[in-house]
Design an enzyme around this catalytic site. Structure first.
Site, PDB file in Angstrom:
ATOM      1  N   GLY A   1       0.324  -4.949   0.871  1.00 37.11           N
ATOM      2  CA  GLY A   1      -0.881  -4.992   0.033  1.00 37.11           C
ATOM      3  C   GLY A   1      -0.647  -5.681  -1.306  1.00 37.11           C
ATOM      4  O   GLY A   1      -1.592  -6.212  -1.900  1.00 37.11           O
TER       5      GLY A   1
ATOM      6  N   ALA B   1       0.871  -1.170   0.000  1.00 37.15           N
ATOM      7  CA  ALA B   1       0.000   0.000   0.000  1.00 37.15           C
ATOM      8  C   ALA B   1       0.912   1.225   0.000  1.00 37.15           C
ATOM      9  O   ALA B   1       2.067   1.148   0.428  1.00 37.15           O
ATOM     10  CB  ALA B   1      -0.876  -0.015   1.241  1.00 37.15           C
TER      11      ALA B   1
ATOM     12  N   GLU C   1      -0.957  -9.259  -0.523  1.00 32.98           N
ATOM     13  CA  GLU C   1      -2.378  -9.472  -0.208  1.00 32.98           C
ATOM     14  C   GLU C   1      -3.224  -9.528  -1.483  1.00 32.98           C
ATOM     15  O   GLU C   1      -4.160 -10.319  -1.585  1.00 32.98           O
ATOM     16  CB  GLU C   1      -2.873  -8.379   0.744  1.00 32.98           C
ATOM     17  CG  GLU C   1      -2.277  -8.528   2.142  1.00 32.98           C
ATOM     18  CD  GLU C   1      -2.608  -7.373   3.061  1.00 32.98           C
ATOM     19  OE1 GLU C   1      -2.209  -6.228   2.737  1.00 32.98           O
ATOM     20  OE2 GLU C   1      -3.262  -7.599   4.092  1.00 32.98           O
TER      21      GLU C   1
ATOM     22  N   GLU D   1       4.408  -5.301   7.394  1.00 31.65           N
ATOM     23  CA  GLU D   1       3.705  -4.207   8.080  1.00 31.65           C
ATOM     24  C   GLU D   1       4.178  -3.963   9.507  1.00 31.65           C
ATOM     25  O   GLU D   1       4.197  -2.828   9.964  1.00 31.65           O
ATOM     26  CB  GLU D   1       2.182  -4.472   8.077  1.00 31.65           C
ATOM     27  CG  GLU D   1       1.507  -4.219   6.743  1.00 31.65           C
ATOM     28  CD  GLU D   1       1.555  -5.416   5.793  1.00 31.65           C
ATOM     29  OE1 GLU D   1       2.306  -6.371   6.059  1.00 31.65           O
ATOM     30  OE2 GLU D   1       0.837  -5.368   4.779  1.00 31.65           O
TER      31      GLU D   1
HETATM   32  N1  COA Z   1       4.601   3.076  -0.653  1.00 31.89           N
HETATM   33  C1  COA Z   1       4.987   4.245  -1.208  1.00 31.89           C
HETATM   34  N2  COA Z   1       6.099   4.367  -1.958  1.00 31.89           N
HETATM   35  C2  COA Z   1       6.836   3.263  -2.134  1.00 31.89           C
HETATM   36  C3  COA Z   1       6.500   2.025  -1.583  1.00 31.89           C
HETATM   37  C4  COA Z   1       5.309   1.948  -0.814  1.00 31.89           C
HETATM   38  N3  COA Z   1       4.879   0.816  -0.266  1.00 31.89           N
HETATM   39  N4  COA Z   1       7.436   1.112  -1.921  1.00 31.89           N
HETATM   40  C5  COA Z   1       8.348   1.775  -2.681  1.00 31.89           C
HETATM   41  N5  COA Z   1       7.970   3.063  -2.817  1.00 31.89           N
HETATM   42  C6  COA Z   1       8.677   4.138  -3.551  1.00 31.89           C
HETATM   43  C7  COA Z   1       9.883   4.655  -2.791  1.00 31.89           C
HETATM   44  O1  COA Z   1       9.489   5.622  -1.845  1.00 31.89           O
HETATM   45  C8  COA Z   1      10.699   5.230  -3.917  1.00 31.89           C
HETATM   46  O2  COA Z   1      10.129   6.467  -4.305  1.00 31.89           O
HETATM   47  P1  COA Z   1      11.092   7.756  -4.580  1.00 31.89           P
HETATM   48  O3  COA Z   1      11.986   7.307  -5.702  1.00 31.89           O
HETATM   49  O4  COA Z   1      10.134   8.821  -4.977  1.00 31.89           O
HETATM   50  O5  COA Z   1      11.831   8.002  -3.323  1.00 31.89           O
HETATM   51  C9  COA Z   1      10.450   4.248  -5.065  1.00 31.89           C
HETATM   52  O6  COA Z   1       9.224   3.598  -4.747  1.00 31.89           O
HETATM   53  C10 COA Z   1      11.537   3.198  -5.218  1.00 31.89           C
HETATM   54  O7  COA Z   1      11.677   2.527  -3.972  1.00 31.89           O
HETATM   55  P2  COA Z   1      13.068   2.368  -3.199  1.00 31.89           P
HETATM   56  O8  COA Z   1      12.781   2.148  -1.753  1.00 31.89           O
HETATM   57  O9  COA Z   1      13.976   3.503  -3.540  1.00 31.89           O
HETATM   58  O10 COA Z   1      13.637   1.033  -3.878  1.00 31.89           O
HETATM   59  P3  COA Z   1      14.666   0.007  -3.238  1.00 31.89           P
HETATM   60  O11 COA Z   1      15.098  -0.884  -4.358  1.00 31.89           O
HETATM   61  O12 COA Z   1      15.720   0.721  -2.466  1.00 31.89           O
HETATM   62  O13 COA Z   1      13.812  -0.859  -2.166  1.00 31.89           O
HETATM   63  C11 COA Z   1      11.857  -2.070  -1.388  1.00 31.89           C
HETATM   64  C12 COA Z   1      12.747  -1.688  -2.589  1.00 31.89           C
HETATM   65  C13 COA Z   1      10.633  -2.784  -1.922  1.00 31.89           C
HETATM   66  C14 COA Z   1      12.645  -2.988  -0.438  1.00 31.89           C
HETATM   67  C15 COA Z   1      11.460  -0.770  -0.637  1.00 31.89           C
HETATM   68  O14 COA Z   1      10.906   0.125  -1.572  1.00 31.89           O
HETATM   69  C16 COA Z   1      10.429  -0.978   0.441  1.00 31.89           C
HETATM   70  O15 COA Z   1      10.768  -1.476   1.528  1.00 31.89           O
HETATM   71  N6  COA Z   1       9.151  -0.579   0.207  1.00 31.89           N
HETATM   72  C17 COA Z   1       8.114  -0.633   1.202  1.00 31.89           C
HETATM   73  C18 COA Z   1       7.633  -2.060   1.403  1.00 31.89           C
HETATM   74  C19 COA Z   1       6.567  -2.112   2.486  1.00 31.89           C
HETATM   75  O16 COA Z   1       6.823  -1.888   3.646  1.00 31.89           O
HETATM   76  N7  COA Z   1       5.342  -2.415   2.062  1.00 31.89           N
HETATM   77  C20 COA Z   1       4.227  -2.558   2.958  1.00 31.89           C
HETATM   78  C21 COA Z   1       3.443  -1.314   3.019  1.00 31.89           C
HETATM   79  S1  COA Z   1       2.104  -1.447   4.173  1.00 31.89           S
END
Ligand code: COA
Length: 258
Positions: free
Chosen positions: A112, A66, A115, A135
């Site tokens: 999400g 999400a 999910e 989460e």
């Molecule tokens: N919500 C909002 N933005 C998200 C996102 C999310 N769940 N997951 C990734 N993004 C965005 C990042 O903020 C970034 O945006 P920016 O370039 O404007 O800063 C872009 O997507 C790329 O992500 P980034 O984190 O730079 O890539 P990465 O390769 O370093 O890491 C992940 C990849 C998936 C490990 C990392 O993005 C992450 O942990 N995301 C969240 C996962 C999460 O907790 N999901 C559950 C949500 S309830």
């Protein structure tokens, strides 16, 4: 409807939904959830769509969760509404859709995103995919059905391990634990999903819908799945597809369903 965050392609009775916010790793913001709900509803009513494949754009993510930026200032009431609305308009809707949905997990499927993949009828993963419900690392729990559907797929112990550690599974680990049905090389992911979808399109749509209702009844505490199965089985005998399917078998020809 014209969509901003998703693409839809159709070919040979198979629709593909592509979640298309690659710069945000296809994170599910409110608009994307709404558009997905509308798209699934439209495809449900499209007689020419007999199977649906859902995937993420780009090679990095199916859906990275999400959209965290969107709910970071929510209060208790807004949080509850976010989960309730999402479950109703998209996640439960997909699970109960009578047109089969295959999730093609092409990269990160987190929160999400996992999910959504779990709400689909089954899942195929690229060898590069990583899956998890992280989460609790954000001070949250899964809100789109993850605490219910993950134990159904991998068992309670593995589900709690994944949820409590926030660790991700590799595609191979997901396969071993029953979270996905197949793991493929990235370039083979969609071809395998289309092969499975194509096979589905050759079967009776009315029987497929009945089978989905009967299987889902097992996970609905208000229903007795065995009774639902008896009723659904009986109702099949009144369908044109039953007549065609059995007649074709006896005439030693391939059934031509509507
Ligand atoms: N919500 C909002 N933005 C998200 C996102 C999310 N769940 N997951 C990734 N993004 C965005 C990042 O903020 C970034 O945006 P920016 O370039 O404007 O800063 C872009 O997507 C790329 O992500 P980034 O984190 O730079 O890539 P990465 O390769 O370093 O890491 C992940 C990849 C998936 C490990 C990392 O993005 C992450 O942990 N995301 C969240 C996962 C999460 O907790 N999901 C559950 C949500 S309830």
């Amino acid at each position: 409807m014209k969509f901003e965050n998703i693409l839809i392609e159709k070919s040979e009775q198979i629709a593909t939904i592509i979640i298309n916010r690659p710069t945000k790793l296809n994170a599910l913001n409110k608009k994307t959830i709404y558009e997905l709900g509308v798209a699934f509803d439209e495809l449900k009513n499209d007689d020419n769509t007999k199977a649906i494949v859902i995937t993420g754009s780009g090679s990095k993510a199916f859906v990275a969760g999400a959209d965290i930026a969107e709910f970071s200032d929510f209060d208790v009431q807004q949080g509850a509404e976010l989960a309730a609305e999402g479950q109703d308009t998209l996640f439960d809707f997909v699970q109960n859709l009578e047109t089969p949905v295959i999730a093609a997990i092409n990269g990160f499927a987190l929160g999400g995103g996992l999910e959504l993949a779990m709400a689909a009828h089954f899942r195929v993963a690229s060898s590069t995919a990583k899956m998890g419900l992280p989460e609790v690392s954000l001070g949250l729990i899964p809100g789109y059905g993850g605490t219910q559907r993950l134990p159904q797929l991998v068992g309670k112990g593995k589900a709690l391990e994944m949820i409590l550690t926030a660790n991700m599974l590799s595609a191979e680990e997901a396969l071993k634990n029953g979270l996905v049905n197949y793991v493929t090389e990235p370039e083979d992911l969609l071809p395998l999903c289309y092969k499975l979808a194509k096979k589905i399109t050759t079967n009776s749509s009315s029987a497929i819908a009945a089978a989905i209702r009967a299987v889902n009844a097992n996970y609905d505490t208000d229903k007795n799945g065995y009774l639902v199965e008896i009723n659904e089985f009986g109702n099949c005998f009144g369908t044109a597809d039953f007549e065609e399917g059995t007649t074709a078998f006896l005439e030693k020809r391939r059934a031509e369903f509507e």
